[in-house]
Design a protein around this motif. Structure first.
Motif, PDB file in Angstrom:
ATOM      1  N   MET A 135     -29.341   3.452  19.686  1.00  0.00           N
ATOM      2  CA  MET A 135     -28.838   4.305  20.763  1.00  0.00           C
ATOM      3  C   MET A 135     -27.363   3.969  20.997  1.00  0.00           C
ATOM      4  O   MET A 135     -26.988   2.801  21.027  1.00  0.00           O
ATOM      5  CB  MET A 135     -29.663   4.032  22.011  1.00  0.00           C
ATOM      6  CG  MET A 135     -29.304   4.888  23.171  1.00  0.00           C
ATOM      7  SD  MET A 135     -30.755   5.812  23.630  1.00  0.00           S
ATOM      8  CE  MET A 135     -30.082   7.348  24.051  1.00  0.00           C
ATOM      9  N   LEU A 136     -26.570   5.001  21.172  1.00  0.00           N
ATOM     10  CA  LEU A 136     -25.141   4.811  21.394  1.00  0.00           C
ATOM     11  C   LEU A 136     -24.842   4.402  22.830  1.00  0.00           C
ATOM     12  O   LEU A 136     -25.470   4.897  23.768  1.00  0.00           O
ATOM     13  CB  LEU A 136     -24.382   6.103  21.098  1.00  0.00           C
ATOM     14  CG  LEU A 136     -24.079   6.423  19.649  1.00  0.00           C
ATOM     15  CD1 LEU A 136     -23.333   7.741  19.557  1.00  0.00           C
ATOM     16  CD2 LEU A 136     -23.275   5.331  18.998  1.00  0.00           C
ATOM     17  N   ASP A 137     -23.885   3.532  22.956  1.00  0.00           N
ATOM     18  CA  ASP A 137     -23.365   3.149  24.262  1.00  0.00           C
ATOM     19  C   ASP A 137     -22.826   4.418  24.935  1.00  0.00           C
ATOM     20  O   ASP A 137     -22.154   5.231  24.293  1.00  0.00           O
ATOM     21  CB  ASP A 137     -22.247   2.123  24.032  1.00  0.00           C
ATOM     22  CG  ASP A 137     -21.604   1.648  25.307  1.00  0.00           C
ATOM     23  OD1 ASP A 137     -21.077   2.509  26.048  1.00  0.00           O
ATOM     24  OD2 ASP A 137     -21.595   0.437  25.540  1.00  0.00           O
ATOM     25  N   PRO A 138     -23.074   4.627  26.227  1.00  0.00           N
ATOM     26  CA  PRO A 138     -22.609   5.839  26.917  1.00  0.00           C
ATOM     27  C   PRO A 138     -21.085   6.046  26.827  1.00  0.00           C
ATOM     28  O   PRO A 138     -20.625   7.182  26.713  1.00  0.00           O
ATOM     29  CB  PRO A 138     -23.046   5.627  28.363  1.00  0.00           C
ATOM     30  CG  PRO A 138     -24.203   4.690  28.282  1.00  0.00           C
ATOM     31  CD  PRO A 138     -23.932   3.805  27.098  1.00  0.00           C
ATOM     32  N   GLU A 139     -20.328   4.956  26.851  1.00  0.00           N
ATOM     33  CA  GLU A 139     -18.859   5.091  26.743  1.00  0.00           C
ATOM     34  C   GLU A 139     -18.463   5.603  25.361  1.00  0.00           C
ATOM     35  O   GLU A 139     -17.578   6.449  25.227  1.00  0.00           O
ATOM     36  CB  GLU A 139     -18.177   3.756  27.029  1.00  0.00           C
ATOM     37  CG  GLU A 139     -18.129   3.393  28.492  1.00  0.00           C
ATOM     38  CD  GLU A 139     -17.345   2.106  28.726  1.00  0.00           C
ATOM     39  OE1 GLU A 139     -16.460   1.771  27.917  1.00  0.00           O
ATOM     40  OE2 GLU A 139     -17.644   1.439  29.729  1.00  0.00           O
ATOM     41  N   ILE A 140     -19.116   5.094  24.329  1.00  0.00           N
ATOM     42  CA  ILE A 140     -18.824   5.536  22.962  1.00  0.00           C
ATOM     43  C   ILE A 140     -19.240   6.997  22.795  1.00  0.00           C
ATOM     44  O   ILE A 140     -18.522   7.796  22.195  1.00  0.00           O
ATOM     45  CB  ILE A 140     -19.532   4.627  21.931  1.00  0.00           C
ATOM     46  CG1 ILE A 140     -18.934   3.222  21.992  1.00  0.00           C
ATOM     47  CG2 ILE A 140     -19.424   5.206  20.529  1.00  0.00           C
ATOM     48  CD1 ILE A 140     -19.671   2.195  21.160  1.00  0.00           C
ATOM     49  N   LYS A 141     -20.387   7.327  23.351  1.00  0.00           N
ATOM     50  CA  LYS A 141     -20.878   8.697  23.286  1.00  0.00           C
ATOM     51  C   LYS A 141     -19.884   9.650  23.969  1.00  0.00           C
ATOM     52  O   LYS A 141     -19.592  10.736  23.455  1.00  0.00           O
ATOM     53  CB  LYS A 141     -22.257   8.772  23.959  1.00  0.00           C
ATOM     54  CG  LYS A 141     -23.076   9.939  23.584  1.00  0.00           C
ATOM     55  CD  LYS A 141     -24.478   9.784  24.168  1.00  0.00           C
ATOM     56  CE  LYS A 141     -25.371  10.887  23.692  1.00  0.00           C
ATOM     57  NZ  LYS A 141     -26.726  10.768  24.189  1.00  0.00           N
ATOM     58  N   GLU A 142     -19.365   9.257  25.101  1.00  0.00           N
ATOM     59  CA  GLU A 142     -18.393  10.069  25.841  1.00  0.00           C
ATOM     60  C   GLU A 142     -17.080  10.202  25.057  1.00  0.00           C
ATOM     61  O   GLU A 142     -16.501  11.285  24.970  1.00  0.00           O
ATOM     62  CB  GLU A 142     -18.123   9.444  27.213  1.00  0.00           C
ATOM     63  CG  GLU A 142     -17.225  10.272  28.090  1.00  0.00           C
ATOM     64  CD  GLU A 142     -17.014   9.637  29.462  1.00  0.00           C
ATOM     65  OE1 GLU A 142     -15.897   9.764  29.983  1.00  0.00           O
ATOM     66  OE2 GLU A 142     -17.964   9.009  29.977  1.00  0.00           O
ATOM     67  N   GLU A 143     -16.621   9.092  24.467  1.00  0.00           N
ATOM     68  CA  GLU A 143     -15.389   9.131  23.676  1.00  0.00           C
ATOM     69  C   GLU A 143     -15.567  10.037  22.449  1.00  0.00           C
ATOM     70  O   GLU A 143     -14.693  10.833  22.108  1.00  0.00           O
ATOM     71  CB  GLU A 143     -14.991   7.717  23.245  1.00  0.00           C
ATOM     72  CG  GLU A 143     -13.663   7.657  22.539  1.00  0.00           C
ATOM     73  CD  GLU A 143     -13.233   6.230  22.213  1.00  0.00           C
ATOM     74  OE1 GLU A 143     -12.142   6.083  21.649  1.00  0.00           O
ATOM     75  OE2 GLU A 143     -13.985   5.270  22.512  1.00  0.00           O
ATOM     76  N   LEU A 144     -16.712   9.912  21.791  1.00  0.00           N
ATOM     77  CA  LEU A 144     -17.016  10.747  20.632  1.00  0.00           C
ATOM     78  C   LEU A 144     -17.043  12.225  21.028  1.00  0.00           C
ATOM     79  O   LEU A 144     -16.470  13.083  20.340  1.00  0.00           O
ATOM     80  CB  LEU A 144     -18.362  10.321  20.028  1.00  0.00           C
ATOM     81  CG  LEU A 144     -18.822  11.039  18.769  1.00  0.00           C
ATOM     82  CD1 LEU A 144     -17.828  10.848  17.637  1.00  0.00           C
ATOM     83  CD2 LEU A 144     -20.199  10.513  18.357  1.00  0.00           C
ATOM     84  N   ALA A 145     -17.673  12.539  22.143  1.00  0.00           N
ATOM     85  CA  ALA A 145     -17.740  13.921  22.627  1.00  0.00           C
ATOM     86  C   ALA A 145     -16.343  14.459  22.935  1.00  0.00           C
ATOM     87  O   ALA A 145     -16.038  15.619  22.651  1.00  0.00           O
ATOM     88  CB  ALA A 145     -18.632  14.007  23.864  1.00  0.00           C
ATOM     89  N   SER A 146     -15.489  13.611  23.482  1.00  0.00           N
ATOM     90  CA  SER A 146     -14.118  14.018  23.786  1.00  0.00           C
ATOM     91  C   SER A 146     -13.339  14.356  22.514  1.00  0.00           C
ATOM     92  O   SER A 146     -12.634  15.376  22.455  1.00  0.00           O
ATOM     93  CB  SER A 146     -13.409  12.901  24.558  1.00  0.00           C
ATOM     94  OG  SER A 146     -12.060  13.237  24.779  1.00  0.00           O
ATOM     95  N   TYR A 147     -13.461  13.502  21.503  1.00  0.00           N
ATOM     96  CA  TYR A 147     -12.792  13.784  20.217  1.00  0.00           C
ATOM     97  C   TYR A 147     -13.328  15.076  19.606  1.00  0.00           C
ATOM     98  O   TYR A 147     -12.573  15.900  19.091  1.00  0.00           O
ATOM     99  CB  TYR A 147     -12.995  12.630  19.231  1.00  0.00           C
ATOM    100  CG  TYR A 147     -12.133  11.426  19.508  1.00  0.00           C
ATOM    101  CD1 TYR A 147     -10.757  11.539  19.712  1.00  0.00           C
ATOM    102  CD2 TYR A 147     -12.699  10.155  19.546  1.00  0.00           C
ATOM    103  CE1 TYR A 147      -9.971  10.429  19.948  1.00  0.00           C
ATOM    104  CE2 TYR A 147     -11.921   9.034  19.790  1.00  0.00           C
ATOM    105  CZ  TYR A 147     -10.553   9.176  19.988  1.00  0.00           C
ATOM    106  OH  TYR A 147      -9.781   8.065  20.225  1.00  0.00           O
TER     107      TYR A 147
END
Length: 111
Positions: free
Chosen positions: A1-13
């Motif tokens: 499972m992805l860390d929520p911060e990484i998931k958010e950064e990935l979604a932003s990119y």
């Protein structure tokens, strides 16, 4: 499972990439609208569909811009060559359509 911060950064990119893709499509559409007008003008005045000097200038300019943007100039050149081939193909089609006698059953192509 992805860390929520990484998931958010990935979604932003990914959102930025989607926005850039949309902008590219709109820019290419505008470019082809302009090159279609050039093709009509060339056909009207019986100018050749291709302009090797202009193409060479465009490629050299794009290679320089690519270097300035830290983009592979070979990739940029290949991309522009693809666009140039499409433009020439459309210009040839426009010239062929314009050379047909009135009332001929020719197909109309758009850029």
């Amino acid at each position: 499972m992805l860390d929520p911060e990484i998931k958010e950064e990935l979604a932003s990119y990914r959102q930025s990439i989607d926005n850039i893709d949309a902008a590219l499509v709109h820019m290419l559409a505008e470019r082809f609208r302009c090159t279609k007008a050039v093709g009509v003008l060339k056909a009207k005045h019986k100018l050749p569909p291709a302009d090797p000097a202009r193409e060479e200038y465009q490629i050299e300019r794009l290679r320089h811009l690519a270097k300035d943007a830290n983009l592979d100039p070979d990739f940029a050149e290949k991309f522009l060559n693809f666009i140039i081939k499409e433009v020439i193909r459309h210009h040839e089609a426009i010239a062929a359509d314009r050379s047909q006698p009135a009332g001929s059953a020719g197909t109309t192509r758009s850029a």
